[in-house]
Design an enzyme around this catalytic site. Structure first.
Site, PDB file in Angstrom:
ATOM      1  N   SER A 141       0.613  -1.287  -0.034  1.00  0.00           N
ATOM      2  CA  SER A 141       0.225  -0.454   0.354  1.00  0.00           C
ATOM      3  C   SER A 141       0.848   1.353   0.052  1.00  0.00           C
ATOM      4  CB  SER A 141      -0.846   0.215   1.009  1.00  0.00           C
ATOM      5  OG  SER A 141      -1.645  -1.062   1.474  1.00  0.00           O
ATOM      6  N   ARG A 330     -31.688 -14.782   1.024  1.00  0.00           N
ATOM      7  CA  ARG A 330     -29.752 -14.519   0.410  1.00  0.00           C
ATOM      8  C   ARG A 330     -29.761 -14.146  -1.218  1.00  0.00           C
ATOM      9  NH1 ARG A 330     -28.481 -20.061   3.357  1.00  0.00           N
ATOM     10  NH2 ARG A 330     -30.580 -20.703   2.689  1.00  0.00           N
ATOM     11  N   GLY A 416     -24.932 -28.806   0.437  1.00  0.00           N
ATOM     12  CA  GLY A 416     -23.553 -29.144   0.418  1.00  0.00           C
ATOM     13  C   GLY A 416     -23.047 -29.440  -0.560  1.00  0.00           C
ATOM     14  N   GLU A 439      -5.143  -2.576  -5.959  1.00  0.00           N
ATOM     15  CA  GLU A 439      -5.309  -1.517  -6.886  1.00  0.00           C
ATOM     16  C   GLU A 439      -6.153  -0.628  -5.352  1.00  0.00           C
ATOM     17  OE1 GLU A 439      -4.702  -0.603  -9.407  1.00  0.00           O
ATOM     18  OE2 GLU A 439      -4.864  -1.995 -10.972  1.00  0.00           O
ATOM     19  N   ASP A 441      -6.669  -1.185  -1.727  1.00  0.00           N
ATOM     20  CA  ASP A 441      -6.966  -2.253  -0.410  1.00  0.00           C
ATOM     21  C   ASP A 441      -8.358  -1.433  -0.113  1.00  0.00           C
ATOM     22  OD1 ASP A 441      -7.001  -3.896   1.938  1.00  0.00           O
ATOM     23  OD2 ASP A 441      -6.997  -2.165   3.036  1.00  0.00           O
TER      24      ASP A 441
END
Ligand SMILES: Cc1cc2nc3c(=O)[nH]c(=O)nc-3n(C[C@H](O)[C@H](O)[C@H](O)COP(=O)(O)OP(=O)(O)OC[C@H]3O[C@@H](n4cnc5c(N)ncnc54)[C@H](O)[C@@H]3O)c2cc1C
Ligand SMILES: Cc1cc2nc3c(=O)[nH]c(=O)nc-3n(C[C@H](O)[C@H](O)[C@H](O)COP(=O)(O)OP(=O)(O)OC[C@H]3O[C@@H](n4cnc5c(N)ncnc54)[C@H](O)[C@@H]3O)c2cc1C
Lengths: 681, 681
Positions: A141, A330, A416, A439, A441
């Site tokens: 960074s 979800r 599963g 690019e 953090d």
């Protein structure tokens, strides 16, 4: 499986092809077909052993594929877009990756015409193959902290490149490990004992004929990673390596060989623009990245049946798991997010292009996915394009986090079978993950967004802001701050956008108070800044989605029913976000507690129900060929179980090993028929 | 690296060894040392190529290790605990995994004395090697939907096992793919055309000498997975396979061969207990699972330096990234969670043991990690142990989700280097992930918790509840509902616990209203149930943590300063959770908006600062040997960069390949020195 998906497709009227065209344009869809035909005809692109092969095999195959891609590109005279389309369909990082992106781009953007002749032309012809070597073991960074030095030698007009410590070793450098014979090395320029910060140097690292490392160069692959294993990320230690003056890329700055003086950069704005462009690309791609997982999980959830409905009065057979609200909540907000991110990426690109027109240069037109420098580090004072730049930072962070984490939600929603490599989600997720780190953090980028917002807020308070959307929402907020807001988020779409804008503004002025009045340290405010950046970026996404739905073109291209569903997706994305971030919304008085409760218990649940019947057609409109998804669970035809079984029993080399299972026996493998097995494939 | 960690350890007084002993007992720590010495002396357990090997190599190595472990266990007469310790230190799933756990346990718990002689004794001696085959391609969660049939044949007193469709194929079965020669197969028992639900049958699947599959048996490995690739999860198709009467495990139920009638199970409570026990184990382990990631990330964040502090007046060198609040807020609440989960797991185990004492049987004493049956499916009416059972469901879901997602947070906190396999987090995370899916999918388990809470709430309303913690908090809530609560969450620890209890109670009675008064469908309430279960489980964790800190033993074993820090960790876990779930806390009026704001901006930030100096010692107290972590970033001595470099340049076989990089050349590898490389290792 097949009948269930057929039924799903019958119960919705969404014109899949029209919607695809609206999302991608007919041109892109045609291109996809054309390239797909070429690729699938070539044996080297056959994917059937991808999930089985180990690192070395995968790397070799990836290299073979990259070579073939280059050959095809020459033969068919592919455009850049066609080449990118091929990469997307193949969907694996390859050893030419950084050559095609960062190496070429840096040579072009930062090289002089003389250097273009010397390096760029050869690189474009693959006579030399390169990479972009910035990050080191000790510094990523913090680019200004790089330790590699490039010391100017006035006597023979050369630079000496050197890695003074182990931590100065270049690290993570894509294509460097085994493939590249050249590197653009970022190194601290030192003239007469004084350091001028990191600059780019072209360094040959391997012999062009033998491909062995040159003298005083220690280079190699950094080893296996969580994903990205088809790529040879590399390390590089330089031991006083001498390069000629011409090898310092000198378009912006350099060393005058006559005076031995540093020549300062005229302006950094063009590079700045490239970086904004790269981040905008990440935003644009994030929708599609996530859409792969959502496509797979949604189709599978429509095929997978488990349990009878608990309130069912009679035997109705098992329920598709997509009918369970706990599965819907979800997947469907993520489905909405794919569109939200897509339109936001589009919006960003348009803005970027508009801005570019106003500017001289035309950098950044070539597509690439490289890990670039941080000019905001190199040139911290630049403030051209500041709004767009801040936007791209915040959105890059939010979009890539949303896509990465969303993919894992999709994988887990498959129960599963999601854990099998054949689900096609796991490896895609693992390969995508570094996007949250490179690019910029994602956590660190939020500081830049906050800095920009604070600056804008100060300008607004002083009464001399520039004219843009950020200052506009701040001014509105200030004008109403003492009256409060009353946004009808459950009734009116534009009020949703306004509520998000209000929250951003509120958090900005709170942060400003902490920093400027209470004089809190920067470090103590990082968490607030991160929240602020996230809030602002969510606002931008909501706004972009909203505007895309009001655009002229949508009404031209899509029927009202489809547009209606897109509006529902908009509301689902926005209200679902709102309820998850509830406490910021009511602390800022953007909405009431009652509104949030209603959003949660009524509005979102109702939207799930309304969108559910269209789920499969909506993912179909993302138009992923099966060949690209390479997923048993996400097959267009729903033949999930057949495909899982086929891959396990027919393509799996482990089954060619017969073991001796007893603990006392030293024999591990009684019979190894892998050769026979492979010759069958 | 070394000096930084040394300095970290100097700045805190936490007595690491004492704290370790308090957490694990001296006995366990000694055991760890003893076993570690044995393992590290054996070449087969050398880990140095683990991250490099492909699937087949890894599987073979894992098999070799399992064989050696068994030999060592015999030679040293290891106890079960010692064997488990060895597994933990080796930290890789192995091909005997399901033999050691579910196969033995099922034989023991569900077999008659005759069957013990016939199967269990041989299995214990590894004369036969088995697995537990329940899940099928088409059915996992819904055990009653299994399609494999076991049809009773009255003529010759046998069962015919058969897979009628492709979806009936057993799937995911650990140890089945290449290793096992026997399986406990769960199949629908059919007598005279009538089905009696799933029952366990012992089926031989491979020849004991040749290890080839027996006739009419199609068995193999299901292919690569996101993790768990040292294990051979398998598939199994049975084509009218005949087995004798004695092969149906008959302790609880069976077929009377004389009358050809079904014999009903007397009581299911014992099996029920085993399942509760398995889930409690997952809770107990989750703390340690997460602690590995937290240890690695915390140590690395203390070694990693990046950027100067932004407000620094002079050159102070680069800052340890652990000093950035944005890193702290990601890692330290997880550090707190490791302790919270550990104490909660302990609490669960104690409760379980207490309960077991009250009951006849003594099942469930042997440690195992298997994927068990769902007796709540098989015997839905059982309500013995109901409170403990519901607790174990909810906590299993929350604990494994927290651990899995926390590990990824830790990995990402390490920036780029977190993505390297050498970080040691990625593979650990990938291997752990299925814990969120097996032993009850985490989302599905929440329905059971909600069902139990609703039932308890109804009993409380009717005035005839059983006496336990759940009904106690409900009664308190009802007694105060119309007065409201005033919990001093920022001032008093017991009020934090009470606020969590209040929120659970509030959500329970809300859900009850939706279900019983408004008659909403079960399906429409799944999301509420999930929230309720999460809330309840968070309450349980907070309560267990709190009680552990008030226990007699802590005051005996630890000094006041250390106890003080543990209290801070308690508050950090609780208040951080509270602010993340803010909207439920104020909707339920458990706390005020102002309290939440203060928790967020003041209390949590202050706790981070106070805990920060102790972070390294706190992770040290988890006492992971470097050998177990196998992580460059998490090394005790902080030699992060040296170790990364060593592994990349000395242990990495890819560097033994010299490629031909040019696209026109058909040659991929110019020089392959891997043999030379391997012989050097
Ligand atoms: C797969 C992959 C491919 C790559 N390819 C290339 C390539 O081709 N060329 C190249 O040059 N590089 C490449 N990189 C390197 C990449 O650009 C860096 O890893 C990235 O910039 C992150 O830097 P870092 O690893 O130093 O993270 P660090 O800065 O060390 O971050 C560590 C942690 O500290 C935190 N942190 C650091 N500073 C601060 C601060 N000031 N305030 C708050 N928090 C802070 C971060 O948020 C993070 O959690 C690649 C990386 C990966 C994973
Ligand atoms: C690595 C690994 C090892 C394993 N080892 C073994 C083994 O040794 N032996 C063995 O027998 N099995 C084993 N299993 C299987 C495991 O037990 C099952 O995968 C698990 O029980 C989940 O079931 P499923 O896959 O059928 O999920 P599904 O039930 O198909 O779930 C799919 C999705 O639907 C949702 N869903 C399903 N039903 C409902 C509902 N009623 N309401 C709301 N949502 C619903 C779930 O939440 C999930 O999101 C293993 C699995 C894995 C991944």
């Amino acid at each position: 499986g097949s009948e269930l998906l057929k039924h799903e497709r019958e119960q919705s009227n969404i014109p899949v092809d029209k919607l695809s065209e609206f999302l991608f344009t007919k041109e892109v869809l045609d291109r996809q077909k054309k390239i797909l035909n070429i690729l699938t005809a070539e044996k080297v692109f056959d994917k059937s052993q991808n999930y089985f092969n180990g690192r070395e095999e995968r790397f070799k195959t990836a290299l073979a594929r990259q070579k073939r891609m280059r050959q095809l590109a020459v033969r068919h005279q592919w455009t850049k877009d066609e080449y990118m389309m091929a990469s997307e369909l193949i969907s694996e990082p390859g050893p030419y990756g950084l050559h095609v992106s960062m190496f070429l781009i840096t040579l072009r953007d930062q090289g002089t015409p003389e250097q273009h002749k010397l390096f760029l032309e050869k690189a474009e012809n693959y006579e030399i193959i390169g990479c972009y070597a910035q990050t080191e073991l000790g510094h990523g960074s913090n680019v200004r902290g790089l330790e590699t030095t490039a010391t100017w030698n006035p006597d023979d007009k050369t630079f000496i490149l050197h890695s003074p410590h182990l931590t100065a070793s270049k690290w993570w450098i894509g294509s460097l490990g085994r493939t590249a014979n050249h590197a653009v090395v970022m190194a601290q320029l030192i003239i007469d004992g004084k350091s001028y910060g990191p600059h780019p140097f072209v360094v040959q690292i391997r012999d062009l004929r033998t491909h062995e490392p040159l003298e005083n160069i220690h280079v190699g692959d950094i080893g296996p990673k969580f994903g990205y294993n088809t790529m040879d990320n590399g390390f590089l230690l330089l031991n006083h390596v001498k390069i000629p003056h011409v090898n310092m890329l000198a378009k912006f700055s350099g060393v005058d060989p006559k005076t031995n003086k540093y020549v300062k950069p005229a302006s950094a704005s063009l590079v700045y623009g490239t970086l904004t462009w790269v981040r905008s690309t990440i935003v644009l791609q994030s929708g599609g990245v996530l859409a792969r997982g959502v496509t797979i999980a949604t189709r599978y959830a429509a095929v997978r049946r488990q349990f009878q409905d608990r309130d069912a009065k009679e035997d109705t057979g098992e329920n598709q798991v997509l009918n369970y609200t706990m599965v819907q909540v979800r997947l469907l907000p993520l489905l909405a997010a794919t569109f939200a991110l897509h339109f936001t990426g589009r919006g960003m690109m348009d803005l970027y292009q508009e801005n570019q027109k106003k500017m001289a240069g035309d950098v950044g037109k070539i597509a690439h996915t490289g890990r670039g420098p941080s000019p905001e580090e190199l040139f911290p004072s630049t403030d051209l394009l500041a709004d767009l730049h801040a936007t791209s930072c915040g959105l890059k962070a939010l979009a890539s986090t949303t896509a990465a984490e969303g993919l894992e939600v999709c994988r887990r929603a498959c129960g599963g079978h999601g854990y099998s490599s054949f689900s096609g989600i796991g490896s895609w997720y693992a390969d995508y993950l570094p996007t949250t780190t490179w690019e910029g953090d994602n956590y660190m980028l939020t500081q830049q967004v906050a800095r920009y917002l604070l600056k804008s807020a100060r300008a607004v308070l002083k009464g001399n802001p520039s004219e843009n959307d950020t200052t506009r929402i701040f001014r509105f907020f200030l004008s109403r701050r003492d009256m409060g807001a009353a946004f009808d988020v459950l009734g009116r779409d534009e009020d949703i956008v306004a509520a998000f804008a209000w929250r951003t503004s509120f958090l900005t002025f709170e942060a400003l108070k902490h920093r400027d009045e209470e004089k809190n340290s920067w470090n103590s405010l990082l968490v607030d800044f991160w929240r602020l950046s996230t809030a602002h970026s969510q606002y931008l996404i909501v706004k972009n989605f909203y505007e895309a739905l009001r655009s002229y073109s949508i009404a031209e291209e899509l029927d009202p029913e489809t547009i209606g569903i897109m509006h529902k997706l908009f509301r689902l994305y926005a209200l679902h976000t709102l309820e998850r971030e509830a406490s910021e919304f009511f602390s800022s008085s953007a909405v009431t507690v009652r509104q949030i409760q209603l959003a949660r218990t009524k509005a979102v649940m109702k939207l799930l129900e309304e969108i559910r019947p269209h789920a499969v057609r909506l993912v179909d409109s993302w138009n992923f060929p099966d060949w690209q998804l390479d997923s048993s669970l996400g097959r267009y035809d729903g033949k999930v179980y057949e495909d899982l079984f086929h891959r396990a029993s027919e393509l799996n080399p482990l089954n060619a090993l017969t073991v001796d299972p007893y603990p006392e026996s030293e024999v591990l493998v009684k019979k190894d028929e892998r050769d026979k097995f492979r010759s069958k494939l």
